[in-house]
Write a protein that holds these residues in place. Structure first.
Motif, short mmCIF file in Angstrom:
data_model
loop_
_atom_site.label_atom_id
_atom_site.label_comp_id
_atom_site.label_asym_id
_atom_site.label_seq_id
_atom_site.Cartn_x
_atom_site.Cartn_y
_atom_site.Cartn_z
N TRP A 225 42.32 -32.71 60.60
CA TRP A 225 42.03 -33.05 59.21
C TRP A 225 41.71 -31.80 58.39
CZ3 TRP A 225 43.90 -37.37 57.85
CH2 TRP A 225 43.85 -38.50 58.67
N ASN A 226 40.98 -30.88 58.97
CA ASN A 226 40.68 -29.63 58.24
C ASN A 226 41.96 -28.87 57.91
OD1 ASN A 226 37.91 -29.39 57.72
ND2 ASN A 226 37.47 -28.81 59.83
N GLU A 227 42.82 -28.74 58.91
CA GLU A 227 44.08 -28.02 58.68
C GLU A 227 44.94 -28.74 57.65
OE1 GLU A 227 44.67 -25.15 59.69
OE2 GLU A 227 43.97 -24.77 61.72
N LEU A 228 44.94 -30.06 57.72
CA LEU A 228 45.74 -30.83 56.77
C LEU A 228 45.22 -30.64 55.35
CD1 LEU A 228 48.12 -32.79 56.73
CD2 LEU A 228 46.51 -34.66 57.06
N ALA A 229 43.89 -30.61 55.20
CA ALA A 229 43.32 -30.38 53.88
C ALA A 229 43.74 -29.02 53.34
CB ALA A 229 41.80 -30.47 53.95
N GLY A 230 43.73 -28.01 54.22
CA GLY A 230 44.12 -26.67 53.79
C GLY A 230 45.58 -26.59 53.38
N VAL A 231 46.45 -27.24 54.14
CA VAL A 231 47.88 -27.20 53.82
C VAL A 231 48.17 -27.96 52.53
CG1 VAL A 231 50.16 -27.98 54.57
CG2 VAL A 231 48.67 -26.82 56.17
N PHE A 232 47.55 -29.12 52.37
CA PHE A 232 47.75 -29.88 51.12
C PHE A 232 47.28 -29.07 49.92
CE2 PHE A 232 47.69 -34.20 53.40
CZ PHE A 232 49.07 -34.32 53.30
N ALA A 241 44.63 -33.66 49.63
CA ALA A 241 43.65 -32.76 50.24
C ALA A 241 42.27 -33.40 50.26
CB ALA A 241 43.61 -31.44 49.48
N LEU A 242 41.91 -34.10 49.16
CA LEU A 242 40.61 -34.76 49.11
C LEU A 242 40.51 -35.88 50.15
CD1 LEU A 242 39.88 -35.03 45.28
CD2 LEU A 242 38.76 -33.54 46.96
N VAL A 243 41.60 -36.58 50.38
CA VAL A 243 41.60 -37.63 51.40
C VAL A 243 41.30 -37.02 52.77
CG1 VAL A 243 43.03 -39.30 52.64
CG2 VAL A 243 43.12 -39.19 50.14
N ALA A 244 41.97 -35.90 53.07
CA ALA A 244 41.74 -35.23 54.35
C ALA A 244 40.30 -34.74 54.46
CB ALA A 244 42.72 -34.07 54.52
N LEU A 245 39.76 -34.18 53.37
CA LEU A 245 38.37 -33.72 53.38
C LEU A 245 37.41 -34.89 53.56
CD1 LEU A 245 38.57 -31.03 50.57
CD2 LEU A 245 38.04 -30.60 52.98
N VAL A 265 39.46 -27.64 45.17
CA VAL A 265 40.38 -28.73 44.82
C VAL A 265 39.91 -29.43 43.55
CG1 VAL A 265 41.20 -31.00 45.55
CG2 VAL A 265 41.23 -29.08 47.16
N LEU A 266 38.62 -29.74 43.48
CA LEU A 266 38.08 -30.41 42.28
C LEU A 266 38.21 -29.51 41.05
CD1 LEU A 266 34.93 -31.94 43.97
CD2 LEU A 266 36.86 -33.24 43.02
N ASP A 267 38.04 -28.22 41.26
CA ASP A 267 38.21 -27.24 40.18
C ASP A 267 39.64 -27.30 39.65
OD1 ASP A 267 37.98 -25.08 38.48
OD2 ASP A 267 37.18 -23.70 39.99
N LYS A 268 40.60 -27.33 40.57
CA LYS A 268 42.01 -27.40 40.17
C LYS A 268 42.32 -28.71 39.44
CE LYS A 268 43.53 -23.50 42.05
NZ LYS A 268 44.16 -22.41 41.25
#
Length: 309
Positions: A225-232, A241-245, A265-268
């Protein structure tokens, strides 16, 4: 012959009392002592047998086994070599010493023995792995490349891929990892390894599919999940990315880096208030461990606070 060595030993000793020096009794007593792990007694008995018939392979072979069991690797190697000289089919038995030395952590000695078998794929694989552990990367690659060419087993493919990664050659490592994964699709650690290589090659869509497959196979895999968040995040797919986090949060595994990534992510996504909260939480937890990210976080908090005023 039925495996009752404890009962055989006193019988052989009685035979030797009745007929001292009987070769077969000495040899078989020595073998039974080896199999009973009485290595000191075994060496004394087998040396007598070997003295009688120095050109017989069995005393030499079991002497090697006895010395190996006793931890005298130098003598074990000498006797394995003698056994191999008497019968070529026993030459590779010397590798037992290398394996024992490796297990004990005597890597230099193990390397020397493995190097004596340039055409033995198993020996060369172990040689390559040890060299990799010792950070002798070019030597590791030189040992592993011919092995993979001759016998591309999963273990060989992964070992060479790891050596290429250590040599900063992910483009060479990725196809090998893909081949290994095709043969072992249920190996989640291997899938994560392959996905990270795709990520490092900036093949983000392919990497995301692999990380997602790993996460689906093991929903409790924090790494996936961490890696998926980073890739998204790299793909600018911020809701995903937020779903993965959130999955990481649900597993109770959030660390400082998770709050930083969530803030980013929230900043973006221009969710300034939540971004500031997560930047601040990250700064609270990081405490100098991630200085580059801490610098960015402080700058973004100042900027976002000013935009609110």
């Amino acid at each position: 012959m039925s495996g009752n060595d404890a009962q055989a030993i006193p019988e052989y000793r009685k035979v030797l009392e009745l007929k001292p020096g009987l070769y077969e009794a000495q040899l078989n007593l020595g073998i039974s002592l080896v199999q009973s792990k009485a290595f000191g007694d075994a060496t004394n008995t087998l040396l007598l047998a070997s003295d009688q018939k120095p050109n017989e392979v069995r005393p030499a072979l079991y002497l090697a086994e006895a010395y190996l069991g006793a931890g005298d690797f130098a003598k074990a190697a000498d006797w394995y070599r003698k056994a191999g000289s008497l019968d070529a089919s026993y030459k590779t038995a010397l590798l037992k010493v290398a394996t024992a030395q490796e297990a004990r952590g005597d890597f230099d000695a193990a390397i020397k023995l493995y190097a004596e078998f340039p055409n033995d794929d198993g020996a060369q694989e172990r040689l390559g792995v040890i060299l990799l552990q010792l950070k002798k990367i070019p030597e590791s690659i030189a040992a592993l490349e011919p092995v993979v060419k001759r016998s591309p087993s999963d273990a060989n493919l992964i070992a060479l891929a790891q050596a290429y990664v250590a040599n900063k050659e992910p483009s060479k490592a990725q196809p090998l990892a893909a081949r290994a994964l095709a043969a072992s699709p249920n190996d989640n650690e291997l899938r994560l390894f392959h996905a990270r290589l795709l990520r490092d090659l900036r093949k983000f869509p392919e990497a995301s599919q692999e990380f997602l497959a790993a996460a689906q196979r093991d929903p409790k895999s924090v790494a996936a999940w961490n890696e998926l968040a980073g890739v998204f995040t790299s793909m600018e797919q911020y809701p995903q990315a937020l779903v993965a986090l959130d999955k990481v949060k649900g597993l109770g595994a959030e660390k400082a880096g998770n709050f930083y990534l969530r803030a980013l992510v929230l900043d973006k996504m221009h969710q300034d208030k939540q971004a500031v909260e997560n930047y601040n939480k990250f700064l609270e937890l990081s405490k100098g461990e991630l200085p580059d990210q801490e610098f960015i976080a402080r700058q973004r908090v100042r900027t976002l606070d000013k935009s609110k005023r």
